[in-house]
Design an enzyme around this catalytic site. Structure first.
Site, PDB file in Angstrom:
ATOM      1  N   LYS A 155       0.830  -1.210   0.000  1.00  0.00           N
ATOM      2  CA  LYS A 155       0.000   0.000   0.000  1.00  0.00           C
ATOM      3  C   LYS A 155       0.860   1.254   0.000  1.00  0.00           C
ATOM      4  CE  LYS A 155      -1.836   1.667   3.981  1.00  0.00           C
ATOM      5  NZ  LYS A 155      -1.565   3.116   4.128  1.00  0.00           N
ATOM      6  N   ASN A 156       1.852   1.285   0.874  1.00  0.00           N
ATOM      7  CA  ASN A 156       2.633   2.512   1.029  1.00  0.00           C
ATOM      8  C   ASN A 156       3.597   2.750  -0.132  1.00  0.00           C
ATOM      9  OD1 ASN A 156       1.274   3.014   3.345  1.00  0.00           O
ATOM     10  ND2 ASN A 156       2.971   2.535   4.742  1.00  0.00           N
ATOM     11  N   ARG A 180      -4.292  10.683   4.516  1.00  0.00           N
ATOM     12  CA  ARG A 180      -3.166  11.627   4.560  1.00  0.00           C
ATOM     13  C   ARG A 180      -2.253  11.545   3.345  1.00  0.00           C
ATOM     14  NH1 ARG A 180      -0.632  14.279   8.430  1.00  0.00           N
ATOM     15  NH2 ARG A 180       1.303  13.753   7.387  1.00  0.00           N
ATOM     16  N   CYS A 208      -4.361  13.407  13.016  1.00  0.00           N
ATOM     17  CA  CYS A 208      -4.952  12.094  12.798  1.00  0.00           C
ATOM     18  C   CYS A 208      -4.762  11.302  14.060  1.00  0.00           C
ATOM     19  CB  CYS A 208      -4.337  11.394  11.608  1.00  0.00           C
ATOM     20  SG  CYS A 208      -2.772  10.659  11.960  1.00  0.00           S
ATOM     21  N   ARG A 251       1.243  14.822  13.223  1.00  0.00           N
ATOM     22  CA  ARG A 251       1.722  14.579  11.852  1.00  0.00           C
ATOM     23  C   ARG A 251       1.724  15.822  10.957  1.00  0.00           C
ATOM     24  NH1 ARG A 251      -0.470   8.738   9.910  1.00  0.00           N
ATOM     25  NH2 ARG A 251       1.422   8.754   8.692  1.00  0.00           N
ATOM     26  N   PRO A 252       2.615  16.767  11.239  1.00  0.00           N
ATOM     27  CA  PRO A 252       2.669  17.982  10.415  1.00  0.00           C
ATOM     28  C   PRO A 252       3.239  17.708   9.020  1.00  0.00           C
ATOM     29  CG  PRO A 252       4.466  17.954  12.003  1.00  0.00           C
ATOM     30  CD  PRO A 252       3.626  16.747  12.281  1.00  0.00           C
ATOM     31  N   VAL A 253       3.162  18.732   8.133  1.00  0.00           N
ATOM     32  CA  VAL A 253       3.756  18.613   6.794  1.00  0.00           C
ATOM     33  C   VAL A 253       4.782  19.714   6.570  1.00  0.00           C
ATOM     34  CG1 VAL A 253       1.914  17.317   5.622  1.00  0.00           C
ATOM     35  CG2 VAL A 253       1.738  19.802   5.828  1.00  0.00           C
ATOM     36  N   ASP A 254       5.348  20.235   7.666  1.00  0.00           N
ATOM     37  CA  ASP A 254       6.300  21.337   7.545  1.00  0.00           C
ATOM     38  C   ASP A 254       7.533  20.976   6.702  1.00  0.00           C
ATOM     39  OD1 ASP A 254       6.703  19.587   9.792  1.00  0.00           O
ATOM     40  OD2 ASP A 254       8.330  20.877  10.464  1.00  0.00           O
ATOM     41  N   LEU A 255       7.979  19.726   6.768  1.00  0.00           N
ATOM     42  CA  LEU A 255       9.174  19.337   6.000  1.00  0.00           C
ATOM     43  C   LEU A 255       8.878  19.314   4.501  1.00  0.00           C
ATOM     44  CD1 LEU A 255      10.473  16.446   8.305  1.00  0.00           C
ATOM     45  CD2 LEU A 255      11.255  18.817   8.235  1.00  0.00           C
ATOM     46  N   ASP A 269       4.938   0.884  11.795  1.00  0.00           N
ATOM     47  CA  ASP A 269       3.700   0.256  11.318  1.00  0.00           C
ATOM     48  C   ASP A 269       3.549  -1.194  11.782  1.00  0.00           C
ATOM     49  OD1 ASP A 269       2.832   2.542  10.130  1.00  0.00           O
ATOM     50  OD2 ASP A 269       3.199   1.905   8.064  1.00  0.00           O
ATOM     51  N   ILE A 273       8.654   7.210  16.499  1.00  0.00           N
ATOM     52  CA  ILE A 273       8.264   7.925  15.270  1.00  0.00           C
ATOM     53  C   ILE A 273       7.018   8.797  15.498  1.00  0.00           C
ATOM     54  CG2 ILE A 273       7.698   7.696  12.807  1.00  0.00           C
ATOM     55  CD1 ILE A 273      10.419   6.479  13.391  1.00  0.00           C
ATOM     56  N   ARG A 318      -8.606  -0.394   4.926  1.00  0.00           N
ATOM     57  CA  ARG A 318      -7.722   0.581   4.262  1.00  0.00           C
ATOM     58  C   ARG A 318      -6.379  -0.054   3.915  1.00  0.00           C
ATOM     59  NH1 ARG A 318      -6.164   4.926   7.735  1.00  0.00           N
ATOM     60  NH2 ARG A 318      -4.789   5.120   5.969  1.00  0.00           N
TER      61      ARG A 318
HETATM   62  C1  UD1 Z   1       4.628   7.044   6.179  1.00  0.00           C
HETATM   63  C2  UD1 Z   1       3.697   5.867   6.015  1.00  0.00           C
HETATM   64  C3  UD1 Z   1       3.202   5.422   7.366  1.00  0.00           C
HETATM   65  C4  UD1 Z   1       4.369   5.128   8.281  1.00  0.00           C
HETATM   66  C5  UD1 Z   1       5.329   6.310   8.315  1.00  0.00           C
HETATM   67  C6  UD1 Z   1       6.601   6.032   9.106  1.00  0.00           C
HETATM   68  C7  UD1 Z   1       2.590   6.116   3.864  1.00  0.00           C
HETATM   69  C8  UD1 Z   1       1.316   6.460   3.166  1.00  0.00           C
HETATM   70  N1  UD1 Z   1       2.562   6.268   5.204  1.00  0.00           N
HETATM   71  O1  UD1 Z   1       3.880   8.109   6.750  1.00  0.00           O
HETATM   72  O2  UD1 Z   1       2.404   4.264   7.198  1.00  0.00           O
HETATM   73  O3  UD1 Z   1       3.861   4.911   9.582  1.00  0.00           O
HETATM   74  O4  UD1 Z   1       5.708   6.669   6.993  1.00  0.00           O
HETATM   75  O5  UD1 Z   1       7.310   4.973   8.561  1.00  0.00           O
HETATM   76  O6  UD1 Z   1       3.563   5.716   3.275  1.00  0.00           O
HETATM   77  N2  UD1 Z   1       7.069  14.805  10.352  1.00  0.00           N
HETATM   78  C9  UD1 Z   1       7.222  16.154  10.611  1.00  0.00           C
HETATM   79  N3  UD1 Z   1       7.070  17.038   9.580  1.00  0.00           N
HETATM   80  C10 UD1 Z   1       6.775  16.624   8.312  1.00  0.00           C
HETATM   81  C11 UD1 Z   1       6.626  15.252   8.055  1.00  0.00           C
HETATM   82  C12 UD1 Z   1       6.773  14.357   9.093  1.00  0.00           C
HETATM   83  O7  UD1 Z   1       7.482  16.550  11.736  1.00  0.00           O
HETATM   84  O8  UD1 Z   1       6.647  17.494   7.428  1.00  0.00           O
HETATM   85  C13 UD1 Z   1       7.226  13.824  11.446  1.00  0.00           C
HETATM   86  C14 UD1 Z   1       5.946  13.039  11.730  1.00  0.00           C
HETATM   87  O9  UD1 Z   1       5.074  13.725  12.593  1.00  0.00           O
HETATM   88  C15 UD1 Z   1       6.509  11.783  12.347  1.00  0.00           C
HETATM   89  C16 UD1 Z   1       7.831  11.588  11.599  1.00  0.00           C
HETATM   90  O10 UD1 Z   1       8.160  12.856  11.049  1.00  0.00           O
HETATM   91  O11 UD1 Z   1       6.778  11.993  13.716  1.00  0.00           O
HETATM   92  C17 UD1 Z   1       7.784  10.552  10.489  1.00  0.00           C
HETATM   93  O12 UD1 Z   1       6.708  10.844   9.603  1.00  0.00           O
HETATM   94  P1  UD1 Z   1       6.742  10.428   8.075  1.00  0.00           P
HETATM   95  O13 UD1 Z   1       7.886   9.507   7.826  1.00  0.00           O
HETATM   96  O14 UD1 Z   1       6.618  11.653   7.243  1.00  0.00           O
HETATM   97  O15 UD1 Z   1       5.434   9.577   7.944  1.00  0.00           O
HETATM   98  P2  UD1 Z   1       4.411   9.591   6.764  1.00  0.00           P
HETATM   99  O16 UD1 Z   1       5.108   9.837   5.462  1.00  0.00           O
HETATM  100  O17 UD1 Z   1       3.238  10.441   7.149  1.00  0.00           O
END
Ligand code: UD1
Length: 421
Positions: A22-23, A94, A118, A123-127, A308, A330, A400
């Protein structure tokens, strides 16, 4: 809402075929936005999240049709009809945020709803946003939407991630394929799903090197072309069924599973007294004589133990001999399965990011509630070992991410059925 009924206590025995990841599938589908030519993906899993991604892409103008063979789709983004990813679809899943990088790279603009919080943390998207800004995009947050513009196209740059993010690495990898000049992603995530995406992008004409490492170099090209690509097997589904064999004391052959993708899981199970070996076409898992031994582990970015699979290994440790310490590094709120496992007789105490699990001789069946995808499958595992009946409510979470889970488990002897309302 469907529920799943399990009558536990049967050691599983047989073969389970592992589906496409899936991922990996979700970012690969988003990558179709990068080209005007068709991207054919094979081995896509039949899952709710894949259908949600298809719906999102169709409203962006992607034509999607069956490509012959099970799980094969041709995605054709000849014309982008809309650069907006609406709240209604992003809030469902997401991973929708993965259209951001491809849309801005191809069209010079994108408007994507912020995914919001969630169940497993903020789970921010700042990066993702900071990386796009490094590539020259202007980004504003407006009415709950990320609005990104790059009128003269994106420009290659060095991006150093302060922490490892799977999604941000994927978004920026896709965006950089069409940026002018060279982009370097430093401290990039190394998950097999990212390697799979990079290989597919290269098949589409991208120039990515350093694949599999935490330093990816992307030389931007003017356009990507069509390609055909097969999705890697799902390592989380593989790991989940490895735990099912271990928990019930049976023996499962996981057809198509890749042992090199679950090495951290193999090591953890080995320490717990479970035999894991490579078979000609997959992996064989069986429990050695006697009870499982408690183990300590911590979730980490790949190649560490995956977050996961944290809920599933915790379900396993509830019936191990002695104590286990499971630390989640994580996500900050990923222990929602703990109170549900406790309802089945598990002895778990949470201290901050760590859970201390004291093994009990047996779990008892109970009605329980699924809260997220991986938490819900951990309750299924607990139900498989528990004495008596377990009913898992809110099964839509499971749907899902797990394809035909009741069929796969019951073919190996589990007494499990879906109760439809
Ligand atoms: C992906 C996977 C999810 C898995 C996760 C970690 C998919 C669809 N989802 O989620 O199943 O659990 O990887 O292996 O592939 N973070 C920030 N800022 C950002 C982005 C992330 O602070 O902009 C933090 C998150 O809050 C978290 C950590 O970084 O604490 C890792 O998140 P990330 O690897 O981005 O997870 P996802 O891509 O959302």
């Amino acid at each position: 809402m469907d529920r799943i009924l399990i009558r536990g206590g049967v050691p599983l025995s047989g073969t389970i075929t592992i589906g496409g990841a899936k991922n990996a599938a979700l970012p690969l589908m988003a990558a179709s936005l990068l080209s005007g030519e068709p991207l054919t993906l094979r081995n896509l899993p039949d899952l709710a999240d894949v259908r949600t991604m298809a719906q999102l892409l169709m409203q962006h103008g992607v034509a999607i049709e069956a490509a012959g063979g099970q799980g094969a789709l041709a995605l054709s983004a000849r014309r982008i009809a809309s650069t907006t990813a609406p709240y209604d679809l992003v809030r469902k899943m997401r991973a929708s945020v993965l259209v951001l990088g491809p849309l801005i790279a191809r069209c010079g603009r994108a408007r994507v709803s912020l995914p919001g919080g969630c169940a497993i943390g903020t789970r921010p998207v700042d990066l993702h946003i900071a990386g796009l800004q490094r590539l020259g995009a202007t980004v504003e947050l407006n009415g709950g939407y990320i609005e990104a513009h790059a009128r003269n196209g994106l420009k290659g740059a060095e991006i150093v991630f302060p922490s490892v993010s799977v999604g941000a690495t994927e978004n920026l990898l896709m965006a950089a394929t069409l940026a002018a000049g060279e982009t370097r992603l430093i401290n990039a995530a190394r998950e097999p799903e990212i390697t799979d995406l990079a290989h597919c992008l290269n098949a589409m004409g991208a120039e990515i090197s350093g694949i599999g490492s935490d330093r990816l170099t992307i030389r931007g090209v003017a356009a990507l072309h069509g390609a055909s690509h097969s999705v890697i097997p799902d390592r989380i589904e593989t790991g989940t069924y490895m735990m099912a064999a271990a928990a019930t004391g049976g023996e499962l052959r996981l057809h198509g599973g890749r042992l090199d993708h679950v090495d951290a899981v193999r090591r953890a199970l080995d320490a717990a007294g479970v035999c894991v070996s490579e078979a000609a076409d997959g992996i064989t898992v069986s429990r050695r004589n006697g009870r499982l031994a408690g183990i300590d582990l911590m979730t980490e970015p790949y190649p560490g133990f995956p977050t996961d699979l944290q809920a599933q290994v915790m379900a396993l440790m509830t019936v191990a001999e002695g104590a286990s310490m499971i630390t989640e590094t994580i996500f900050e709120n990923r222990f929602m399965h703990v109170p549900e496992l406790a309802r089945m007789g598990a002895n778990i105490t949470v201290h901050g990011a760590s859970a201390l699990v004291r093994g009990v001789p047996r779990l008892m069946g109970a009605p329980v509630m699924a809260t997220d995808l991986r938490a819900s499958v951990s309750l299924v595992l607990a139900g498989l070992v528990a004495v008596g009946e377990t009913v898992v409510n809110r099964v839509y979470h499971l749907d899902r991410g797990y394809e035909r889970i009741e069929a796969k488990l019951s073919a190996c002897g589990a007494r499990i059925e879906r109760l439809r309302d």
